[in-house]
Write a protein that holds these residues in place. Structure first.
Motif, mmCIF file in Angstrom:
data_model
loop_
_atom_site.group_PDB
_atom_site.id
_atom_site.type_symbol
_atom_site.label_atom_id
_atom_site.label_comp_id
_atom_site.label_asym_id
_atom_site.label_seq_id
_atom_site.Cartn_x
_atom_site.Cartn_y
_atom_site.Cartn_z
ATOM 1 N N MET A 191 0.833 -1.206 0.000
ATOM 2 C CA MET A 191 0.000 0.000 0.000
ATOM 3 C C MET A 191 0.867 1.256 0.000
ATOM 4 S SD MET A 191 -3.192 -0.716 2.573
ATOM 5 C CE MET A 191 -3.957 0.890 2.425
ATOM 6 N N LEU A 192 1.931 1.202 0.804
ATOM 7 C CA LEU A 192 2.810 2.373 0.911
ATOM 8 C C LEU A 192 3.420 2.737 -0.444
ATOM 9 C CD1 LEU A 192 4.071 4.418 2.901
ATOM 10 C CD2 LEU A 192 5.948 2.804 3.261
ATOM 11 N N LYS A 193 3.862 1.718 -1.182
ATOM 12 C CA LYS A 193 4.445 1.976 -2.505
ATOM 13 C C LYS A 193 3.435 2.654 -3.422
ATOM 14 C CE LYS A 193 7.411 -1.871 -2.629
ATOM 15 N NZ LYS A 193 7.321 -3.255 -3.046
ATOM 16 N N LEU A 194 2.198 2.140 -3.413
ATOM 17 C CA LEU A 194 1.148 2.738 -4.251
ATOM 18 C C LEU A 194 0.887 4.194 -3.836
ATOM 19 C CD1 LEU A 194 -1.449 -0.213 -4.386
ATOM 20 C CD2 LEU A 194 0.057 0.524 -6.231
ATOM 21 N N GLU A 252 -5.352 -6.778 -5.161
ATOM 22 C CA GLU A 252 -5.320 -7.260 -6.542
ATOM 23 C C GLU A 252 -3.886 -7.481 -7.006
ATOM 24 O OE1 GLU A 252 -8.609 -5.548 -8.758
ATOM 25 O OE2 GLU A 252 -7.106 -5.116 -10.296
ATOM 26 N N GLY A 253 -3.026 -6.514 -6.691
ATOM 27 C CA GLY A 253 -1.617 -6.605 -7.085
ATOM 28 C C GLY A 253 -0.922 -7.790 -6.429
ATOM 29 N N GLU A 277 -2.076 -11.043 -8.078
ATOM 30 C CA GLU A 277 -1.449 -11.167 -9.397
ATOM 31 C C GLU A 277 0.010 -11.598 -9.284
ATOM 32 O OE1 GLU A 277 -4.101 -7.806 -11.612
ATOM 33 O OE2 GLU A 277 -1.922 -7.507 -11.568
ATOM 34 N N TYR A 278 0.705 -10.985 -8.340
ATOM 35 C CA TYR A 278 2.113 -11.314 -8.142
ATOM 36 C C TYR A 278 2.273 -12.794 -7.769
ATOM 37 C CZ TYR A 278 6.732 -11.558 -6.060
ATOM 38 O OH TYR A 278 8.011 -11.945 -5.755
ATOM 39 N N PHE A 279 1.460 -13.249 -6.802
ATOM 40 C CA PHE A 279 1.541 -14.653 -6.387
ATOM 41 C C PHE A 279 1.187 -15.594 -7.553
ATOM 42 C CE2 PHE A 279 0.638 -13.624 -1.642
ATOM 43 C CZ PHE A 279 1.998 -13.567 -1.369
ATOM 44 N N SER A 280 0.188 -15.232 -8.332
ATOM 45 C CA SER A 280 -0.220 -16.093 -9.450
ATOM 46 C C SER A 280 0.892 -16.228 -10.473
ATOM 47 C CB SER A 280 -1.470 -15.531 -10.122
ATOM 48 O OG SER A 280 -2.539 -15.537 -9.211
ATOM 49 N N ILE A 334 -10.539 -9.611 0.912
ATOM 50 C CA ILE A 334 -10.425 -11.054 1.158
ATOM 51 C C ILE A 334 -10.831 -11.871 -0.077
ATOM 52 C CG2 ILE A 334 -12.726 -11.512 2.202
ATOM 53 C CD1 ILE A 334 -9.431 -12.658 3.776
ATOM 54 N N ARG A 335 -11.802 -11.369 -0.853
ATOM 55 C CA ARG A 335 -12.195 -12.079 -2.076
ATOM 56 C C ARG A 335 -11.103 -12.056 -3.129
ATOM 57 N NH1 ARG A 335 -16.890 -14.214 -1.602
ATOM 58 N NH2 ARG A 335 -18.614 -13.085 -0.654
ATOM 59 N N ARG A 336 -10.324 -10.988 -3.139
ATOM 60 C CA ARG A 336 -9.218 -10.927 -4.101
ATOM 61 C C ARG A 336 -8.075 -11.827 -3.653
ATOM 62 N NH1 ARG A 336 -11.227 -5.256 -4.864
ATOM 63 N NH2 ARG A 336 -11.578 -5.122 -7.106
ATOM 64 N N LEU A 337 -7.792 -11.850 -2.365
ATOM 65 C CA LEU A 337 -6.673 -12.659 -1.871
ATOM 66 C C LEU A 337 -7.011 -14.151 -1.864
ATOM 67 C CD1 LEU A 337 -5.438 -10.486 1.148
ATOM 68 C CD2 LEU A 337 -4.370 -10.683 -1.112
ATOM 69 N N ARG A 338 -8.291 -14.479 -1.604
ATOM 70 C CA ARG A 338 -8.751 -15.865 -1.526
ATOM 71 C C ARG A 338 -7.798 -16.775 -0.732
ATOM 72 N NH1 ARG A 338 -8.824 -17.664 -6.941
ATOM 73 N NH2 ARG A 338 -8.513 -15.528 -7.614
#
Ligand code: AMP
Ligand code: MG
Length: 206
Positions: free
Chosen positions: A47-50, A80-81, A84-87, A121-125
């Motif tokens: 969050m801080l970077k964003l 979301e980021g 995506e990174y983990f995926s 939480i839905r984005r992180l799943r």
């Protein structure tokens, strides 16, 4: 470990001062020694970077003082980021254990705010929400030692007891939204390797 290339995500929460980062780093080192692909992302850093790139804050303790709308928007983007990174990492290493170091609740000037609301939480799943806890006395003394952070709000044992309970309540509310399990891991002062081992065992059972 999964062979379908989907990351297994573990959200790790705990009040500031429970020793979350220490325990997590130990667990990650052990898992890597055993050949697991593991990544750790700190939600606050993300969050801080964003926020820094938009010129909205300079330090992490300023984040929770921003207007709630702004925090929510950046919070969703961070989730979301991170996913995506983990995926991406899971695809290149055929499976991945992804840890997210974050908070189930965030103190703001307008009240306690969920760190893992539905849009996050839905984005992180996550498969599991791991709650790291310590004794209220240890939390208070660790926070008093941490001079780098503005954490005077937590310097009272009775208040910390209440916040530990509230932290479980917030965590359960988030877990229910996605059917994640909850694991409470107790970090004993001077023995972080015991809590690390519990986390290693949870991850291996998935
Ligand atoms: P930390 O250094 O990990 O204790 O977190 C630093 C800051 O990041 C917190 O005080 C919050 O402002 C922010 N933060 C961390 N996780 C979340 C989250 N899930 N939602 C909103 N803000 C968060
Ligand atoms: Mg930390």
């Amino acid at each position: 470990m999964s062979v379908d290339g989907e990351p297994k995500i573990f959200v790790v929460v705990g009040l500031p001062g429970v020793g979350k980062s220490t325990v997590l780093n130990m667990a990650i080192n052990r898992l890597r020694e055993e050949g697991y692909s593991v990544e750790l992302i700190n939600f606050g850093d993300f969050m801080l970077k964003l926020l820094v790139s938009k010129g909205l804050v300079r330090s992490r303790d300023e984040i929770r003082k921003l207007p709630l709308r702004v925090q929510q928007e950046v919070q969703a983007k961070a989730a979301e980021g991170i996913r995506e990174y983990f995926s991406r990492r899971a695809m290149s290493s055929r499976g991945l254990i992804g840890f997210v170091d974050t908070h189930a609740m965030v103190k703001t000037p307008t009240g306690v705010w969920p760190g893992l609301p539905e849009h996050v939480i839905r984005r992180l799943r996550p498969h599991t929400i791991i709650i790291v806890e310590s004794s209220p006395e240890d939390i208070v003394s660790r926070q008093l030692r941490d001079l780098t952070r503005a954490r005077r709000d937590y310097a009272n044992v009775e208040l910390v007891k209440e916040l530990l309970m509230l932290n479980r309540v917030f965590s359960v509310a988030s877990a229910v939204l996605v059917g994640a399990s909850i694991a409470v891991v107790f970090n004993v002062e001077g023995r972080p390797e015991m809590a690390a081992e519990e986390i290693v065992n949870i991850v291996k059972h998935v």
